[in-house]
Design a protein around this motif. Structure first.
Motif, PDB file in Angstrom:
ATOM      1  N   ARG A 100       0.864  -1.178   0.000  1.00  0.00           N
ATOM      2  CA  ARG A 100       0.000   0.000   0.000  1.00  0.00           C
ATOM      3  C   ARG A 100       0.896   1.222   0.000  1.00  0.00           C
ATOM      4  N   PRO A 101       0.425   2.330  -0.579  1.00  0.00           N
ATOM      5  CA  PRO A 101       1.242   3.530  -0.544  1.00  0.00           C
ATOM      6  C   PRO A 101       1.382   4.005   0.902  1.00  0.00           C
ATOM      7  N   PHE A 102       2.533   4.542   1.221  1.00  0.00           N
ATOM      8  CA  PHE A 102       2.780   5.013   2.578  1.00  0.00           C
ATOM      9  C   PHE A 102       2.164   6.393   2.742  1.00  0.00           C
ATOM     10  N   ARG A 103       1.037   6.472   3.472  1.00  0.00           N
ATOM     11  CA  ARG A 103       0.371   7.760   3.676  1.00  0.00           C
ATOM     12  C   ARG A 103       0.443   8.150   5.145  1.00  0.00           C
ATOM     13  N   VAL A 104       0.997   9.339   5.382  1.00  0.00           N
ATOM     14  CA  VAL A 104       1.286   9.725   6.752  1.00  0.00           C
ATOM     15  C   VAL A 104       0.514  10.989   7.118  1.00  0.00           C
ATOM     16  N   TYR A 105       0.141  11.117   8.383  1.00  0.00           N
ATOM     17  CA  TYR A 105      -0.576  12.301   8.872  1.00  0.00           C
ATOM     18  C   TYR A 105       0.167  12.898  10.064  1.00  0.00           C
ATOM     19  N   VAL A 118       1.214   9.658  12.333  1.00  0.00           N
ATOM     20  CA  VAL A 118       0.562   8.351  12.267  1.00  0.00           C
ATOM     21  C   VAL A 118       0.394   8.022  10.787  1.00  0.00           C
ATOM     22  N   ASN A 119       0.264   6.768  10.441  1.00  0.00           N
ATOM     23  CA  ASN A 119       0.047   6.445   9.031  1.00  0.00           C
ATOM     24  C   ASN A 119      -1.212   5.600   8.865  1.00  0.00           C
ATOM     25  N   GLU A 120      -1.592   5.442   7.616  1.00  0.00           N
ATOM     26  CA  GLU A 120      -2.862   4.810   7.289  1.00  0.00           C
ATOM     27  C   GLU A 120      -2.940   3.357   7.745  1.00  0.00           C
ATOM     28  N   TYR A 121      -1.807   2.658   7.712  1.00  0.00           N
ATOM     29  CA  TYR A 121      -1.788   1.264   8.166  1.00  0.00           C
ATOM     30  C   TYR A 121      -2.138   1.196   9.648  1.00  0.00           C
ATOM     31  N   VAL A 172      28.413   0.396  20.494  1.00  0.00           N
ATOM     32  CA  VAL A 172      28.317   1.776  20.016  1.00  0.00           C
ATOM     33  C   VAL A 172      26.944   1.985  19.382  1.00  0.00           C
ATOM     34  N   LEU A 173      26.310   3.084  19.761  1.00  0.00           N
ATOM     35  CA  LEU A 173      25.045   3.465  19.133  1.00  0.00           C
ATOM     36  C   LEU A 173      25.328   4.442  18.012  1.00  0.00           C
ATOM     37  N   PHE A 174      24.659   4.256  16.886  1.00  0.00           N
ATOM     38  CA  PHE A 174      24.847   5.138  15.736  1.00  0.00           C
ATOM     39  C   PHE A 174      23.483   5.659  15.293  1.00  0.00           C
ATOM     40  N   PHE A 175      23.398   6.978  15.095  1.00  0.00           N
ATOM     41  CA  PHE A 175      22.142   7.641  14.704  1.00  0.00           C
ATOM     42  C   PHE A 175      22.298   8.231  13.309  1.00  0.00           C
ATOM     43  N   PRO A 176      22.026   7.458  12.262  1.00  0.00           N
ATOM     44  CA  PRO A 176      22.207   8.000  10.903  1.00  0.00           C
ATOM     45  C   PRO A 176      21.224   9.144  10.631  1.00  0.00           C
ATOM     46  N   SER A 177      21.707  10.170   9.921  1.00  0.00           N
ATOM     47  CA  SER A 177      20.865  11.363   9.738  1.00  0.00           C
ATOM     48  C   SER A 177      19.630  11.082   8.885  1.00  0.00           C
ATOM     49  N   GLN A 178      19.702  10.081   8.000  1.00  0.00           N
ATOM     50  CA  GLN A 178      18.514   9.785   7.179  1.00  0.00           C
ATOM     51  C   GLN A 178      17.489   8.969   7.953  1.00  0.00           C
ATOM     52  N   GLY A 179      17.837   8.582   9.162  1.00  0.00           N
ATOM     53  CA  GLY A 179      16.914   7.765   9.953  1.00  0.00           C
ATOM     54  C   GLY A 179      16.307   8.536  11.098  1.00  0.00           C
ATOM     55  N   GLN A 180      16.193   9.871  10.911  1.00  0.00           N
ATOM     56  CA  GLN A 180      15.746  10.717  12.017  1.00  0.00           C
ATOM     57  C   GLN A 180      14.244  10.870  12.116  1.00  0.00           C
ATOM     58  N   THR A 181      13.517   9.900  11.630  1.00  0.00           N
ATOM     59  CA  THR A 181      12.074   9.924  11.828  1.00  0.00           C
ATOM     60  C   THR A 181      11.613   8.478  11.992  1.00  0.00           C
ATOM     61  N   CYS A 182      10.307   8.262  12.078  1.00  0.00           N
ATOM     62  CA  CYS A 182       9.763   6.909  12.166  1.00  0.00           C
ATOM     63  C   CYS A 182       8.543   6.842  11.255  1.00  0.00           C
ATOM     64  N   HIS A 183       8.059   5.639  11.005  1.00  0.00           N
ATOM     65  CA  HIS A 183       6.885   5.488  10.146  1.00  0.00           C
ATOM     66  C   HIS A 183       5.628   6.015  10.825  1.00  0.00           C
ATOM     67  N   ALA A 184       5.662   6.105  12.140  1.00  0.00           N
ATOM     68  CA  ALA A 184       4.643   6.781  12.951  1.00  0.00           C
ATOM     69  C   ALA A 184       5.375   7.083  14.258  1.00  0.00           C
ATOM     70  N   TYR A 185       4.826   7.954  15.093  1.00  0.00           N
ATOM     71  CA  TYR A 185       5.499   8.232  16.363  1.00  0.00           C
ATOM     72  C   TYR A 185       4.740   7.588  17.515  1.00  0.00           C
ATOM     73  N   CYS A 186       5.504   7.082  18.493  1.00  0.00           N
ATOM     74  CA  CYS A 186       4.911   6.610  19.733  1.00  0.00           C
ATOM     75  C   CYS A 186       4.649   7.821  20.616  1.00  0.00           C
ATOM     76  N   SER A 187       3.479   7.864  21.215  1.00  0.00           N
ATOM     77  CA  SER A 187       3.122   9.028  22.038  1.00  0.00           C
ATOM     78  C   SER A 187       4.024   9.159  23.257  1.00  0.00           C
ATOM     79  N   PHE A 188       4.716   8.088  23.641  1.00  0.00           N
ATOM     80  CA  PHE A 188       5.544   8.102  24.852  1.00  0.00           C
ATOM     81  C   PHE A 188       7.035   8.190  24.543  1.00  0.00           C
TER      82      PHE A 188
END
Ligand SMILES: *Cc1c(COP(=O)(O)O)cnc(C)c1O
Length: 466
Positions: free
Chosen positions: A21-26, A59-62, A161-177
């Protein structure tokens, strides 16, 4: 047929149970466009707007169509997990933002002054919500021998070692907590990120004590596979033989399992995992799950099946949260389902003291009861999960239990992971406190003035118990 063959012949992808399905985000700006919440009372929708002005919302449609049971809203755990709730801001913070939003909406003398006041108020409230728990920002300064700071790295425990890649600075939806909420509210200064694969590789080359690389975010699975390749493919060189384990922290199995099944570069992603495994690396997807309902879709099962076919492991972790899963009957079925699908239960966390902590927090004694009652219901194979664990400044502290020693009621605690590896697995004791929700609220038992590790922690690190 081996995993490699399955992927090459495309057979794993041949019987996808549902179409991609297309990834639709709100996000906050789109709240009025989400059909599913149109029937909710106006004050509830206004509350969502207020809270998401301060805390991130995505949040996303899924998630909306497949995970949330709308007949059970607002109590539905997945609704609580993704949609902003009025209790997430303190009454004072809520009133301040609500008032400004109302004035902004009714203002006809040019909205700019109200908007400026709103921005300032929101910034001040965010500062008051402990945006950097456990010294997140201070930790972010590993250096190369030439003195260069390596951005986007955290090296807290010797072997990982923890690594935080700059292109990974979001999520497919966010957890409220989310305890990393601060990096999603758009303040550049709050971000932990890097564009530089070189910094990562140079640091790893020079630190032979590092056996584990943990790629996290945000969610590294929002990255295109070709970016992940830039970071991970070079680790196949023998310079990195000491890096035996590559972990990828992700919520995608819950929020967007299509990433592993039908997204255009999902096959390439699985092929990358397969190459890493074939080269002798242990590859583990550290999947974030909070509730068994997140695993209750065909597409999620399919995604797990495909990842495991590459030879990578899937381990699961997640925090214990009021309103979402503070109940053994939310956890026991989750762990049972995981064992059934070949996912290895790993950590149960205590929610951190940041953001909407007051809304989600669970007393430590209750956390221990939930863990204990859930563990009692499952087979030994699901008891690989450790916790409840507080990931705090000095390390990961497990609440082993509550008992009485020499007439004093105490918490029994131990480090699962620590700044100084020598602290690990030494039981220590805190005065029992039925209200305590985090390490810095605990006091040593038996009249001691401090915990056994505190002197050294103060000397070598910050000394702050949160
Ligand atoms: C949890 C954690 C790790 C990994 O610890 P394990 O016990 O190996 O899972 C590494 N770094 C940080 C900062 C952590 O919080």
């Amino acid at each position: 047929m081996t995993a490699t063959n399955l992927l090459q012949t495309g057979e794993i992808g041949a019987s996808v149970p549902e179409q991609g399905r297309p990834f639709r985000v709100y996000t906050q700006r789109d709240l009025d466009r989400i059909t599913a919440i149109r029937h909710l009372p106006a004050d509830q929708r206004f509350a969502m707007k207020v809270v998401s002005t301060v805390l991130p919302f995505r949040v996303n449609e899924y998630v909306i169509e497949r995970l949330i049971d709308w007949a059970n809203v607002p109590d539905d755990p997945i609704f609580q997990l993704t949609f902003p709730q009025p209790g997430m801001l303190s009454p004072e913070h809520y009133a301040q933002v609500a008032d400004l939003l109302r004035r902004d909406a009714s203002s006809n003398i040019g909205p700019s002054t109200v908007e400026a006041e709103l921005d300032a108020t929101v910034a001040r409230i965010r500062e008051e919500l402990n945006p950097h728990p456990a010294g997140q920002r201070e930790l972010n300064t590993p250096r190369l021998p030439n003195g260069d700071v390596v951005t986007g790295l955290q090296h807290k425990y010797r072997e990982t070692v923890l690594f935080f890649p700059s292109q990974g600075q979001t999520c497919h939806a966010y957890c409220s907590f989310c305890f990393r909420w601060a990096q999603f509210v758009g303040d550049k200064e709050l971000r932990i990120a890097t564009n530089e694969a070189e910094g990562l590789h140079a640091y790893l080359r020079q630190h032979r004590c590092v056996t584990d690389l943990l790629v996290t975010g945000g969610d590294p699975m929002v990255m295109k596979t070709r970016h992940l390749e830039t970071y991970l493919e070079p680790l196949l060189h023998r310079d990195f033989d000491h890096v035996q384990t590559i972990r990828l922290g992700t919520k995608a199995l819950s929020f967007w399992p299509y990433r592993f099944v039908t997204d255009p570069d999902s096959d390439a992603l699985l092929a990358l995992l397969e190459r890493l495994v074939a080269a002798g690396k242990h590859v583990a997807l550290m999947a974030h799950f909070n509730h068994w309902r997140e695993m209750d879709t065909d597409i999620c099962e399919r995604a797990i099946e495909r990842i495991r076919a590459t030879g990578a492991e899937v381990r699961s972790q997640g925090p214990l949260l009021a309103h979402i899963n503070d109940d053994p009957d939310a956890w026991a079925p989750l762990w049972r389902q995981q064992v059934r699908l070949g996912v290895i239960p790993y950590y149960m966390f205590v929610e951190r003291d940041t953001g909407a902590h007051h809304h989600f927090k669970v007393p430590l004694v209750r956390a221990w009861e939930v863990y204990r009652e859930a563990i009692q219901q499952v087979s030994g194979l699901a008891r690989t999960v450790r916790g409840p664990s507080m990931s705090a400044g000095p390390g990961k502290v497990e609440i082993t239990g509550v008992t009485e020693v020499a007439g004093e009621k105490v918490f029994v605690l131990r480090f699962l992971q620590a700044r100084n590896p020598d602290w690990v697995n030494r039981p220590f004791f805190a005065q029992f406190d039925p209200q305590a929700t985090w390490l810095d609220e605990l006091k040593p038992a038996f009249g001691e003035s401090e915990f056994f590790f505190e002197g050294e922690y103060r000397e070598r690190w910050t000394g702050l118990l949160h």
